[in-house]
Enzyme design. Structure first.
Site, short mmCIF file in Angstrom:
data_model
loop_
_atom_site.label_atom_id
_atom_site.label_comp_id
_atom_site.label_asym_id
_atom_site.label_seq_id
_atom_site.Cartn_x
_atom_site.Cartn_y
_atom_site.Cartn_z
N ASP A 1 24.23 62.63 5.87
CA ASP A 1 23.20 62.93 4.90
C ASP A 1 23.61 64.21 4.18
OD1 ASP A 1 20.66 63.08 3.61
OD2 ASP A 1 19.76 62.07 5.34
N ASP B 1 20.58 63.28 -0.65
CA ASP B 1 19.17 63.66 -0.74
C ASP B 1 18.79 64.06 -2.18
OD1 ASP B 1 16.87 64.27 1.07
OD2 ASP B 1 17.04 66.25 0.17
N GLU C 1 19.31 59.14 -2.98
CA GLU C 1 17.87 59.06 -2.91
C GLU C 1 17.37 59.51 -4.27
OE1 GLU C 1 14.06 60.67 -0.43
OE2 GLU C 1 15.53 62.04 -1.24
N HIS D 1 12.50 57.81 7.45
CA HIS D 1 11.94 58.97 8.15
C HIS D 1 10.86 59.68 7.35
CE1 HIS D 1 14.71 60.44 5.24
NE2 HIS D 1 14.30 61.68 5.44
#
Ligand code: ISL
Ligand code: CA
Length: 556
Positions: A95, A196, A253, A330
């Site tokens: 990530d 992210d 994302e 999550h």
């Protein structure tokens, strides 16, 4: 393998499996479960952040990009994990959190200590305006997006928690350091990155107020999520990093990204990202302010779900874009609570129906840890909440929106990300087999019946169904590459579509997404083979009556 053919399993390491009894999941814990993941059939594992972090945002506030958090293990543990995963042909995705660092990061500490340091410009410092912050932007988690540096009197941009300091991607030195760090991890043999809030890297020129005529804080929205200049950054990142590693998988994302924007990020000829997530299913039934905006009471109809789903399928196909499909992660409550049923009568069936849906769409399927045994939300009590977003929203709901405490409690219990973060339920024993110590977050007491071990021996196993659905996708390339065409489009309960590959197979998927039986009108084809079913095999007919959450796949 084309990375778009992957089947990805997301691990939130803290709650996956604890190997040393400290109550926190870790990398040796992931390694210990590789055989399980391999048998499930996944070929790619995305690890949510594993880097050192003060955990104001549980790992998304990174204080060192080039190390492993001691909570999760050592660099040797990480290298061993990559190697052991490789033996099973499983790739590891890390990530990447490029939009911000923790305020504990050495760069930020240097920036604070000396306003003349080169690191000051790695971040976004500005003078205040009228005794307040430089502009009216609201942070994603509520409150002003600016935090004051008392020493210099300036403010710095913090789009999430006040401890996550936005980086300045206009600074070429910062960009070079980031690319170098990314190659550092790629050189360790990872398969790529989940990136992210990737669309936030480009900030608007001059950081203008959002809707300046309005009073109070405003959520900047498209002002920060859709700056055209983002594509230059991504093309450079691709050239500097991704293009150097064949089959590198990158999933951005795209926080609140628009359907019209995603093809530009993901069309292969643009050389930016492999795929992106979208938020239009995750935010169904929420108000304009997102998950904690309860005004629509999270209610949506199956037809609304279908409209969003079809729109994305058809538009990505038309415009050559690619998405990563998911129903939970999550940041979201458990998928059964959102889109399926937690009622024991339908829990298993709806878990399978959602799995079947995800595994037969155009795009790359993402599975979130625990969904494969039908885990559900745990209504944690306020004193148990860990998630900053939940705690802050609880305060703001009461102070700014004047929501009574009891209702605010109800809303947060339902929306908090903690729901997705309770430990994975491996077995029905103590702490669900997650840890021998004290788990960092309470284990759902339903683990005595909802757990992976018992599920695998159940005649109606959800895990078993995941295995079959994953295998089906691997065997039928029409499910990956085939053209998507909706069937019985206005049916209010049933979603149905064909996936047809030019010169290849044509498959029909039909799924009742509700807890009531439902009729579906389907194309006729004598002798169509039933390839997969949630309940039992049945012949294809022009009209079928489906049981609640029943789903089937036919070869036409
Ligand atoms: O979770 C959300 C709403 O409740 C999203 O708006 C979320 O904040 C947004 O998608 C960004 O998420 C990512 O970046 C955050 C981090 O807290 C999330 O866990 C991560 O997925 C900041 O790094
Ligand atoms: Ca541990």
């Amino acid at each position: 393998m084309d990375p778009r053919e992957s089947i990805v399993y997301q691990i939130w390491p803290r709650s996956f499996y604890d190997s040393n009894g400290d109550g926190i999941g870790d990398l040796p814990g992931v390694a210990a479960k590789l055989d399980y993941l391999h048998e499930l059939g996944v070929d790619t594992v995305w690890l949510s952040p594993i880097f050192p972090s003060p955990n104001n945002d549980y790992g998304y506030d990174i204080s060192d990009y080039r190390a492993v958090s001691p909570e999760f293990g050592t660099m040797e543990d990480f290298e061993a994990l990559v190697a052991r995963a490789g033996e099973r042909k499983i790739k590891i995705l890390l990530d990447l959190v490029p939009n911000h660092t923790s305020d504990r990061h050495a760069w930020f500490q240097a920036a604070l200590a000396d306003p003349e340091s080169k690191y000051r410009d790695y971040y976004i410092f500005r003078k205040g305006k009228n005794d307040g912050p430089p502009n009216n932007w609201m942070s994603f988690f509520g409150g002003s997006a600016w935090t004051k540096d008392e020493k210099s009197g300036e403010y710095y941009l913090t789009s999430f928690t006040p401890q996550q300091c936005d980086l300045n991607w206009e600074n070429a030195g910062l960009r070079a350091e980031m690319y170098d760090m990314m190659r550092f991890w790629m050189d360790k043999g990872i398969g790529g990155f989940r990136i992210d809030v990737v669309n936030l890297l480009k900030k608007p020129e001059g950081l203008p107020d959002k809707d300046p005529h309005k009073r109070g804080l405003q959520f900047p929205g498209k002002l920060t999520t859709a700056q055209p200049g983002i594509h230059e950054i991504l093309r450079e990142m691709n050239e500097e990093v991704f293009s150097k590693y064949p089959d590198c998988l990158t999933v951005g994302e795209g926080c609140l990204v628009g359907i019209e924007d995603v093809p530009d990020f993901t069309s292969p000829e643009r050389r930016e990202l492999t795929m992106m997530f979208h938020f239009d299913l995750a935010t169904l039934g929420c108000g304009p302010l997102g998950k904690y905006d309860f005004r629509k009471l999270y209610r949506f109809t199956t037809l609304e779900f279908k409209r969003v789903s079809d729109a994305w399928q058809l538009e990505m196909q038309r415009a050559n874009g690619w998405v990563g499909n998911y129903l939970s992660n999550h940041d979201q409550p458990r998928q059964l609570d959102r889109f399926g049923s937690v009622d024991e009568r339908f829990r298993r069936a709806s878990a399978k129906a959602l799995c079947l849906y995800n595994m037969t769409l155009r795009g790359t399927p993402f599975i979130y840890q625990g969904e494969e045994c039908g885990m559900t939300n745990l209504a944690l009590e306020p004193h148990e909440w860990k998630d900053f977003e939940a705690l802050n929203s609880f305060k703001l709901l009461q102070s700014m929106m004047h929501v009574p405490k009891a209702l605010a409690t109800k809303i947060v219990k339902r929306a908090t990300r903690d729901n997705a973060r309770t430990p994975v339920q491996w077995d029905g024993g103590r702490n669900a087999g997650f840890t021998t110590g004290t788990p960092w977050l309470r284990v759902n007491p339903n683990h005595t019946t909802v757990n992976i071990q018992d599920d695998m021996t159940h005649m109606d196993s959800i895990v078993g169904f995941y295995k079959r659905a994953i295998a089906l996708r691997k065997e039928h390339s029409a499910l990956v590459w085939g053209e998507y065409a909706p069937v019985d489009r206005d049916n209010p309960r049933v979603i149905a579509y064909t996936r047809a590959q030019a010169g290849g197979e044509r498959l029909l998927v039909v799924i009742n997404l509700t807890g009531k039986s439902a009729k579906a009108r389907l194309p006729e084809k004598k002798g169509a083979e039933c390839l997969l079913y949630t309940h039992s095999s049945r012949p294809l007919a022009a009209e079928v009556l489906l049981l609640p959450y029943e789903g089937l796949v036919y070869k036409l």
